[in-house]
Design a protein around this motif. Structure first.
Motif, PDB file in Angstrom:
ATOM      1  N   ARG A 167       0.838  -1.198   0.000  1.00 33.50           N
ATOM      2  CA  ARG A 167       0.000   0.000   0.000  1.00 33.50           C
ATOM      3  C   ARG A 167       0.872   1.247   0.000  1.00 33.50           C
ATOM      4  O   ARG A 167       1.891   1.320   0.680  1.00 33.50           O
ATOM      5  CB  ARG A 167      -0.931   0.010   1.212  1.00 33.50           C
ATOM      6  N   ASN A 168       0.468   2.240  -0.793  1.00 33.36           N
ATOM      7  CA  ASN A 168       1.200   3.497  -0.858  1.00 33.36           C
ATOM      8  C   ASN A 168       0.266   4.594  -1.344  1.00 33.36           C
ATOM      9  O   ASN A 168      -0.808   4.314  -1.895  1.00 33.36           O
ATOM     10  CB  ASN A 168       2.423   3.375  -1.770  1.00 33.36           C
ATOM     11  N   THR A 169       0.682   5.816  -1.157  1.00 34.01           N
ATOM     12  CA  THR A 169      -0.187   6.955  -1.461  1.00 34.01           C
ATOM     13  C   THR A 169      -0.547   7.015  -2.945  1.00 34.01           C
ATOM     14  O   THR A 169      -1.697   7.282  -3.314  1.00 34.01           O
ATOM     15  CB  THR A 169       0.498   8.269  -1.051  1.00 34.01           C
ATOM     16  N   ALA A 170       0.432   6.758  -3.822  1.00 34.62           N
ATOM     17  CA  ALA A 170       0.174   6.856  -5.259  1.00 34.62           C
ATOM     18  C   ALA A 170      -0.863   5.825  -5.702  1.00 34.62           C
ATOM     19  O   ALA A 170      -1.780   6.135  -6.468  1.00 34.62           O
ATOM     20  CB  ALA A 170       1.478   6.679  -6.036  1.00 34.62           C
ATOM     21  N   THR A 171      -0.704   4.589  -5.231  1.00 35.67           N
ATOM     22  CA  THR A 171      -1.672   3.548  -5.583  1.00 35.67           C
ATOM     23  C   THR A 171      -3.054   3.909  -5.068  1.00 35.67           C
ATOM     24  O   THR A 171      -4.061   3.769  -5.783  1.00 35.67           O
ATOM     25  CB  THR A 171      -1.227   2.194  -5.006  1.00 35.67           C
ATOM     26  N   GLU A 172      -3.131   4.363  -3.831  1.00 32.28           N
ATOM     27  CA  GLU A 172      -4.431   4.704  -3.235  1.00 32.28           C
ATOM     28  C   GLU A 172      -5.109   5.846  -3.978  1.00 32.28           C
ATOM     29  O   GLU A 172      -6.334   5.935  -4.006  1.00 32.28           O
ATOM     30  CB  GLU A 172      -4.243   5.092  -1.766  1.00 32.28           C
ATOM     31  N   SER A 173      -4.310   6.707  -4.625  1.00 32.77           N
ATOM     32  CA  SER A 173      -4.902   7.850  -5.335  1.00 32.77           C
ATOM     33  C   SER A 173      -5.659   7.428  -6.584  1.00 32.77           C
ATOM     34  O   SER A 173      -6.523   8.153  -7.068  1.00 32.77           O
ATOM     35  CB  SER A 173      -3.798   8.839  -5.725  1.00 32.77           C
ATOM     36  N   GLY A 174      -5.309   6.256  -7.149  1.00 39.87           N
ATOM     37  CA  GLY A 174      -5.934   5.808  -8.386  1.00 39.87           C
ATOM     38  C   GLY A 174      -5.455   6.542  -9.621  1.00 39.87           C
ATOM     39  O   GLY A 174      -6.013   6.370 -10.711  1.00 39.87           O
ATOM     40  N   GLU A 175      -4.411   7.347  -9.482  1.00 36.71           N
ATOM     41  CA  GLU A 175      -3.928   8.161 -10.590  1.00 36.71           C
ATOM     42  C   GLU A 175      -2.770   7.516 -11.345  1.00 36.71           C
ATOM     43  O   GLU A 175      -2.281   8.086 -12.328  1.00 36.71           O
ATOM     44  CB  GLU A 175      -3.491   9.533 -10.076  1.00 36.71           C
TER      45      GLU A 175
END
Length: 478
Positions: free
Chosen positions: A331-339
């Protein structure tokens, strides 16, 4: 090894590779060693103390090289080409030097984003539909080979056909996939790996002349399976079969797939590269309208060393939904952003190398003009060989050779009890000579010799010499 030691020894290795490529024509094409011979020359146990690079390079010449079959040799005509060009080798070296593990965007953004650009470039070069671009609902991904691409496409197709049920409940004895009797064996293997079982991979007959899939038979088989309660999940149409480079009628198959709600995967592992030439883009007729996925291998005929296969999908969602698992440690911020794209969800393994660097290097070095020139040269050399065979009463030319492959067979006297055995004997004798390397296939009960032109080192004199050697070997046995 310090950076300075790497610099010193790295130069030696590059010099060794350059020397190999410049003298490759002086070597026998096929390795003459017997089974176990290379192993017998190697120590039975690992070294206790480290050894100098000079010793390694010495053993490379003494032990390894005698066991190498030279795929880049200008007289290598077997199987399909496996190009290894200078820019691709350098791109691979850069990838190894960086040591990137590109499983998710966050682990190296450039690894992912360069790949998205390069596969979009290649889609443009091949004239593939806009839906296959990564800035839309679909996209492309570099796989190790078309075999992995087929497995990923099948998993996506099964996910869609099952309404997502296979994620948690597995593959019941309900789903079917359809290939032709000429389809590459990797599709059969994909069916086994995915859990379909061999009986649920249906082999559709082909036209006895063109060896293209019989669409009428496909329609009959799908209708019969539906009537029996089965769910057709995927049909594979091939552009350039391995055996003879037959081309399935993609548009007709695609129309049937759309009517039946079946995923259409197009396997263009070898021949897809030909579409860089506008005059050969007819091979992709029907792809833009109907294909759900499409695969080709730049490592076969597009000057990019193994491994580099590209899979495109029209809609990425079934593939990602079928393959995505997100444990806490990823899990990481970029993945969670969906962007961002996380290519780990576009393939079977979690980890992935920075393969885009070598494809990027190749496209930038050669440009579209250089890539087209390579394909056109191979096609013309194959046509030159085909004309020689066709003009010789001692041979029968297999019809249809739009790419770099020519299939043919000797005409043996009626007194020869087993013509197929004679043809194979000629091939083995030629291959054992080290002067060239051919492979074979079988069509309508006849053994055919296959001569595939693909090396950038192959010139007209090589195919003409190959014809003379083959003709002389056949004449000796008549």
């Amino acid at each position: 090894m310090t950076p300075e030691e790497f610099r010193r020894y790295g130069k030696q290795v590059v010099d060794w590779v350059a020397g190999y490529l410049s003298t490759i024509e002086d070597r026998p094409v096929r390795s003459p060693v017997a089974p176990g011979e290379v192993r017998d020359r190697l120590p039975a146990h690992p070294p206790e103390r480290g050894e100098p690079v000079e010793d390694l390079l010495g053993d490379l010449d003494r032990v390894i090289m005698p066991g190498i079959t030279h795929w880049q040799h200008p007289d290598f005509f077997a199987y399909f080409p496996a190009n290894a060009s200078g820019p691709a080798i350098l791109g691979d070296l850069l990838s190894s030097g960086l040591g990137v593990q590109g499983m998710v965007w966050a682990t190296s953004p450039a690894c992912t984003e360069l790949e998205t650009v390069v596969v979009d470039w290649l889609a443009e070069l091949l004239g593939l539909p806009a839906e296959f671009r990564t800035d839309g609902t679909g996209g492309g991904v570099i796989q190790d080979s078309a075999s992995s691409a087929a497995l990923v496409a099948l998993l996506a197709a099964l996910h869609r056909a099952s309404g997502g049920k296979i994620r948690d409940h597995g593959v019941a004895d309900t789903y079917r996939m359809y290939v032709s009797t000429e389809t590459h064996s990797s599709l059969q293997r994909a069916g086994r790996i995915a859990g379909l079982g061999g009986g649920n991979v249906r082999a559709v007959p082909v036209d006895p002349v063109t060896f293209a899939m019989d669409v009428g038979e496909l329609r009959r088989m799908i209708a019969g399976d539906v009537a029996a309660g089965a769910v057709p999940a995927l049909v594979c149409a091939t552009i350039g079969t391995t055996s003879t480079t037959a081309i399935d009628p993609v548009a007709e198959i695609g129309a049937l797939c759309r009517e039946a709600g079946v995923w259409l995967h197009v396997d263009a592992a070898y021949a897809g590269s030909a579409a860089v030439c506008p005059e050969l883009r007819w091979i992709n007729d029907g792809v833009a309208e109907y294909a759900d996925s499409y695969a080709t291998n730049p490592h076969k005929w597009l000057l990019t060393n193994f491994d580099c296969g590209v899979l495109w999908v029209r809609d990425r969602r079934p593939m990602i939904d079928a393959l995505s698992i997100l444990p806490e440690y990823l899990r990481n911020t970029a993945t969670e952003s969906g962007e961002v794209i996380d290519y780990r969800d576009w393939q079977v393994p979690l980890g992935r190398r920075f393969r885009a660097l070598k494809l990027w290097s190749v496209i930038r070095w050669y440009g579209a003009e250089g890539l087209r020139a390579h394909i056109r040269t191979c096609v013309e050399l194959a046509a030159r060989f085909a004309r020689l065979i066709d003009a010789d009463d001692g041979f029968e030319l297999h019809p249809g050779h739009p790419f770099g492959l020519v299939c043919f067979r000797p005409r043996w006297p009626s007194s020869v009890p087993d013509p197929n055995a004679e043809t194979l004997a000629v091939m083995e004798r030629l291959n054992a000579s080290g002067e060239l390397f051919l492979s074979h296939t079988k069509a309508n009960g006849h053994v055919l010799l296959r001569l595939a032109v693909g090396s950038p080192a192959t010139r007209a004199e090589h195919v003409e010499a190959a014809y003379r050697r083959i003709a002389a070997a056949c004449q000796e046995r008549r």
